[in-house]
Write a protein that holds these residues in place. Structure first.
Motif, PDB file in Angstrom:
ATOM      1  N   SER A 170       0.850  -1.187   0.000  1.00  0.00           N
ATOM      2  CA  SER A 170       0.000   0.000   0.000  1.00  0.00           C
ATOM      3  C   SER A 170       0.886   1.237   0.000  1.00  0.00           C
ATOM      4  O   SER A 170       2.073   1.176   0.342  1.00  0.00           O
ATOM      5  CB  SER A 170      -0.932   0.005   1.210  1.00  0.00           C
ATOM      6  N   PHE A 171       0.272   2.371  -0.359  1.00  0.00           N
ATOM      7  CA  PHE A 171       1.029   3.611  -0.509  1.00  0.00           C
ATOM      8  C   PHE A 171       0.287   4.766   0.154  1.00  0.00           C
ATOM      9  O   PHE A 171      -0.930   4.891   0.020  1.00  0.00           O
ATOM     10  CB  PHE A 171       1.212   3.947  -1.992  1.00  0.00           C
ATOM     11  N   THR A 172       1.063   5.601   0.847  1.00  0.00           N
ATOM     12  CA  THR A 172       0.551   6.864   1.366  1.00  0.00           C
ATOM     13  C   THR A 172       1.484   7.962   0.879  1.00  0.00           C
ATOM     14  O   THR A 172       2.679   7.953   1.194  1.00  0.00           O
ATOM     15  CB  THR A 172       0.510   6.874   2.902  1.00  0.00           C
ATOM     16  N   ILE A 173       0.959   8.871   0.069  1.00  0.00           N
ATOM     17  CA  ILE A 173       1.766   9.994  -0.412  1.00  0.00           C
ATOM     18  C   ILE A 173       1.319  11.257   0.294  1.00  0.00           C
ATOM     19  O   ILE A 173       0.119  11.499   0.476  1.00  0.00           O
ATOM     20  CB  ILE A 173       1.681  10.132  -1.950  1.00  0.00           C
ATOM     21  N   GLU A 174       2.285  12.048   0.742  1.00  0.00           N
ATOM     22  CA  GLU A 174       2.030  13.314   1.420  1.00  0.00           C
ATOM     23  C   GLU A 174       2.723  14.416   0.637  1.00  0.00           C
ATOM     24  O   GLU A 174       3.949  14.397   0.480  1.00  0.00           O
ATOM     25  CB  GLU A 174       2.567  13.284   2.848  1.00  0.00           C
ATOM     26  N   ALA A 175       1.951  15.352   0.124  1.00  0.00           N
ATOM     27  CA  ALA A 175       2.488  16.488  -0.622  1.00  0.00           C
ATOM     28  C   ALA A 175       2.367  17.731   0.227  1.00  0.00           C
ATOM     29  O   ALA A 175       1.250  18.153   0.565  1.00  0.00           O
ATOM     30  CB  ALA A 175       1.731  16.661  -1.932  1.00  0.00           C
ATOM     31  N   SER A 176       3.501  18.312   0.613  1.00  0.00           N
ATOM     32  CA  SER A 176       3.513  19.523   1.440  1.00  0.00           C
ATOM     33  C   SER A 176       3.852  20.722   0.556  1.00  0.00           C
ATOM     34  O   SER A 176       4.943  20.792  -0.016  1.00  0.00           O
ATOM     35  CB  SER A 176       4.536  19.399   2.570  1.00  0.00           C
ATOM     36  N   TYR A 177       2.917  21.637   0.449  1.00  0.00           N
ATOM     37  CA  TYR A 177       3.044  22.788  -0.432  1.00  0.00           C
ATOM     38  C   TYR A 177       3.586  23.994   0.320  1.00  0.00           C
ATOM     39  O   TYR A 177       3.309  24.186   1.500  1.00  0.00           O
ATOM     40  CB  TYR A 177       1.690  23.141  -1.046  1.00  0.00           C
ATOM     41  N   LYS A 178       4.339  24.825  -0.383  1.00  0.00           N
ATOM     42  CA  LYS A 178       4.864  26.038   0.235  1.00  0.00           C
ATOM     43  C   LYS A 178       3.753  27.047   0.523  1.00  0.00           C
ATOM     44  O   LYS A 178       3.875  27.846   1.452  1.00  0.00           O
ATOM     45  CB  LYS A 178       5.933  26.651  -0.671  1.00  0.00           C
TER      46      LYS A 178
ATOM     47  N   HIS B  38      -0.283  27.475   1.410  1.00  0.00           N
ATOM     48  CA  HIS B  38      -1.412  26.686   1.907  1.00  0.00           C
ATOM     49  C   HIS B  38      -2.670  26.746   1.039  1.00  0.00           C
ATOM     50  O   HIS B  38      -3.424  25.774   1.004  1.00  0.00           O
ATOM     51  CB  HIS B  38      -1.731  27.064   3.366  1.00  0.00           C
ATOM     52  N   PRO B  39      -2.946  27.847   0.297  1.00  0.00           N
ATOM     53  CA  PRO B  39      -4.146  27.802  -0.556  1.00  0.00           C
ATOM     54  C   PRO B  39      -4.094  26.693  -1.610  1.00  0.00           C
ATOM     55  O   PRO B  39      -5.128  26.115  -1.963  1.00  0.00           O
ATOM     56  CB  PRO B  39      -4.169  29.189  -1.212  1.00  0.00           C
ATOM     57  N   ARG B  40      -2.903  26.394  -2.080  1.00  0.00           N
ATOM     58  CA  ARG B  40      -2.773  25.312  -3.059  1.00  0.00           C
ATOM     59  C   ARG B  40      -3.077  23.965  -2.421  1.00  0.00           C
ATOM     60  O   ARG B  40      -3.716  23.095  -3.012  1.00  0.00           O
ATOM     61  CB  ARG B  40      -1.367  25.321  -3.657  1.00  0.00           C
ATOM     62  N   ALA B  41      -2.620  23.778  -1.187  1.00  0.00           N
ATOM     63  CA  ALA B  41      -2.927  22.538  -0.473  1.00  0.00           C
ATOM     64  C   ALA B  41      -4.431  22.405  -0.267  1.00  0.00           C
ATOM     65  O   ALA B  41      -5.011  21.326  -0.481  1.00  0.00           O
ATOM     66  CB  ALA B  41      -2.205  22.515   0.875  1.00  0.00           C
ATOM     67  N   TYR B  42      -5.062  23.475   0.125  1.00  0.00           N
ATOM     68  CA  TYR B  42      -6.512  23.445   0.351  1.00  0.00           C
ATOM     69  C   TYR B  42      -7.239  23.043  -0.930  1.00  0.00           C
ATOM     70  O   TYR B  42      -8.122  22.176  -0.911  1.00  0.00           O
ATOM     71  CB  TYR B  42      -6.990  24.807   0.836  1.00  0.00           C
ATOM     72  N   ARG B  43      -6.878  23.661  -2.038  1.00  0.00           N
ATOM     73  CA  ARG B  43      -7.527  23.335  -3.314  1.00  0.00           C
ATOM     74  C   ARG B  43      -7.337  21.861  -3.671  1.00  0.00           C
ATOM     75  O   ARG B  43      -8.282  21.164  -4.037  1.00  0.00           O
ATOM     76  CB  ARG B  43      -6.960  24.221  -4.428  1.00  0.00           C
ATOM     77  N   ASN B  44      -6.096  21.357  -3.562  1.00  0.00           N
ATOM     78  CA  ASN B  44      -5.812  19.984  -3.965  1.00  0.00           C
ATOM     79  C   ASN B  44      -6.370  18.950  -3.002  1.00  0.00           C
ATOM     80  O   ASN B  44      -6.476  17.767  -3.340  1.00  0.00           O
ATOM     81  CB  ASN B  44      -4.303  19.782  -4.144  1.00  0.00           C
ATOM     82  N   SER B  45      -6.754  19.386  -1.807  1.00  0.00           N
ATOM     83  CA  SER B  45      -7.355  18.439  -0.851  1.00  0.00           C
ATOM     84  C   SER B  45      -8.717  17.943  -1.328  1.00  0.00           C
ATOM     85  O   SER B  45      -9.239  16.967  -0.792  1.00  0.00           O
ATOM     86  CB  SER B  45      -7.496  19.079   0.527  1.00  0.00           C
ATOM     87  N   PHE B  46      -9.283  18.592  -2.358  1.00  0.00           N
ATOM     88  CA  PHE B  46     -10.574  18.157  -2.897  1.00  0.00           C
ATOM     89  C   PHE B  46     -10.415  17.099  -3.985  1.00  0.00           C
ATOM     90  O   PHE B  46     -11.413  16.639  -4.543  1.00  0.00           O
ATOM     91  CB  PHE B  46     -11.363  19.360  -3.430  1.00  0.00           C
ATOM     92  N   TYR B  47      -9.161  16.697  -4.276  1.00  0.00           N
ATOM     93  CA  TYR B  47      -8.961  15.558  -5.173  1.00  0.00           C
ATOM     94  C   TYR B  47      -9.649  14.341  -4.539  1.00  0.00           C
ATOM     95  O   TYR B  47      -9.521  14.117  -3.323  1.00  0.00           O
ATOM     96  CB  TYR B  47      -7.467  15.285  -5.369  1.00  0.00           C
TER      97      TYR B  47
ATOM     98  N   ARG C 136      -3.815  17.030   5.967  1.00  0.00           N
ATOM     99  CA  ARG C 136      -3.239  16.641   7.260  1.00  0.00           C
ATOM    100  C   ARG C 136      -3.000  17.878   8.111  1.00  0.00           C
ATOM    101  O   ARG C 136      -3.180  17.854   9.327  1.00  0.00           O
ATOM    102  CB  ARG C 136      -1.940  15.872   7.054  1.00  0.00           C
ATOM    103  N   ASP C 137      -2.548  18.938   7.481  1.00  0.00           N
ATOM    104  CA  ASP C 137      -2.423  20.242   8.123  1.00  0.00           C
ATOM    105  C   ASP C 137      -2.629  21.275   7.021  1.00  0.00           C
ATOM    106  O   ASP C 137      -2.951  20.924   5.889  1.00  0.00           O
ATOM    107  CB  ASP C 137      -1.065  20.400   8.838  1.00  0.00           C
ATOM    108  N   ALA C 138      -2.457  22.538   7.332  1.00  0.00           N
ATOM    109  CA  ALA C 138      -2.792  23.584   6.371  1.00  0.00           C
ATOM    110  C   ALA C 138      -2.022  23.471   5.061  1.00  0.00           C
ATOM    111  O   ALA C 138      -2.509  23.903   4.014  1.00  0.00           O
ATOM    112  CB  ALA C 138      -2.550  24.956   6.993  1.00  0.00           C
TER     113      ALA C 138
END
Length: 267
Positions: free
Chosen positions: A219-227, A229-238, A244-246
């Motif tokens: 199994s795989f868990t990928i964590e993408a941490s963006y510089k 936070h608005p980009r992380a918020y948008r991509n969290s809707f994939y 996981r955090d902001a």
């Protein structure tokens, strides 16, 4: 035998600044040539060792960096992005005997290169199953998913060191060592010569049969941490992803193709 060569630029000999990697910048022309010459060296070595066909994937930025006229006539070149989830390995399939990565570089959140990054310079770091992930590791897993072994790697010291932890018998050619904002590199011609000699010595039919292969986790868990936070918020809707955090989006799957699909749309 048929070889796939995946070519990046940030780990090529002498590269130190982003301007040297950007198509159209005056200082980039010498490094486009160096990138091409390092790829050509692998092609010549592979053909001498017994391969009869080499397919090269230009895998940096616009995917229109290589100077095809400098490659051996037996080589075929993929240019431009097709838009499928295999990304840097677009064009690879199970008919290939192996893949070689050239010009690869240290991952984001490491000090191995002034240009250390993973996939996207807007990412602070990428982790796969809890470990910092490089473009080499992500692409090596993509190749393993379709049964194609990794046969050789060239790039900076950081990526060679990391790759040898995954595949201890993998032949590598270290072109330079990064320190802070600087690099200590081989002479460009010496790097080309060393790459060709290594490819000719190791890319034999006997080696291909016995090359070490990456074992895919269950199994795989990928964590993408963006510089940002608005980009992380948008991509969290994939679909299936969550915050996981902001700044960090997490996605899990038992199929690495789904990880590639997440990367395709979110990284």
């Amino acid at each position: 035998m048929k070889l796939f060569v995946c070519a990046d630029i940030e780990g090529c000999c002498g590269i130190t600044d982003w301007a040297e990697t950007q198509p159209g910048a005056p200082q980039s022309e010498a490094f486009r040539r160096q990138m091409t010459e390092e790829v050509a060296a692998v092609c010549r070595g592979a053909l001498a060792a017994g391969f009869d066909r080499v397919v090269v994937r230009d895998a940096h930025d616009s995917a229109r960096n290589l100077l095809p006229e400098l490659l051996p006539e037996q080589a075929r070149v993929y240019r431009g992005w097709t838009g499928d989830p295999y990304g840097m390995l677009s064009g690879l399939d199970g008919s290939f005997s192996g893949v070689v990565f050239t010009g690869f570089h240290s991952p984001a959140h490491s000090g191995g290169s002034p240009l250390a990054h993973t996939m996207d310079t807007g990412l602070y770091e990428v982790r796969l199953n809890g470990r910092i992930a490089s473009e080499f590791l992500l692409n090596a897993y993509a190749a393993a998913r379709i049964g194609v072994p990794v046969l050789m790697l060239t790039g900076d010291y950081g990526i060679c060191f990391d790759a040898e932890k995954e595949l201890p018998t993998l032949p590598t050619v270290c072109t330079q060592v990064g320190s802070g904002g600087g690099t200590l590199s081989l002479h460009p011609r010496a790097a080309i010569s060393l790459i060709e000699r290594t490819a000719a010595a190791v890319l034999t039919p006997e080696y291909v049969e016995t090359a070490g292969r990456l074992r895919l986790p269950d199994s795989f868990t990928i964590e993408a941490s963006y510089k940002e936070h608005p980009r992380a918020y948008r991509n969290s809707f994939y679909p299936g992803a969550f915050l996981r955090d902001a700044n960090t989006v997490v996605f899990e799957s038992n199929d690495f193709y789904e990880i590639l699909r997440f990367m395709h749309f979110c990284m």
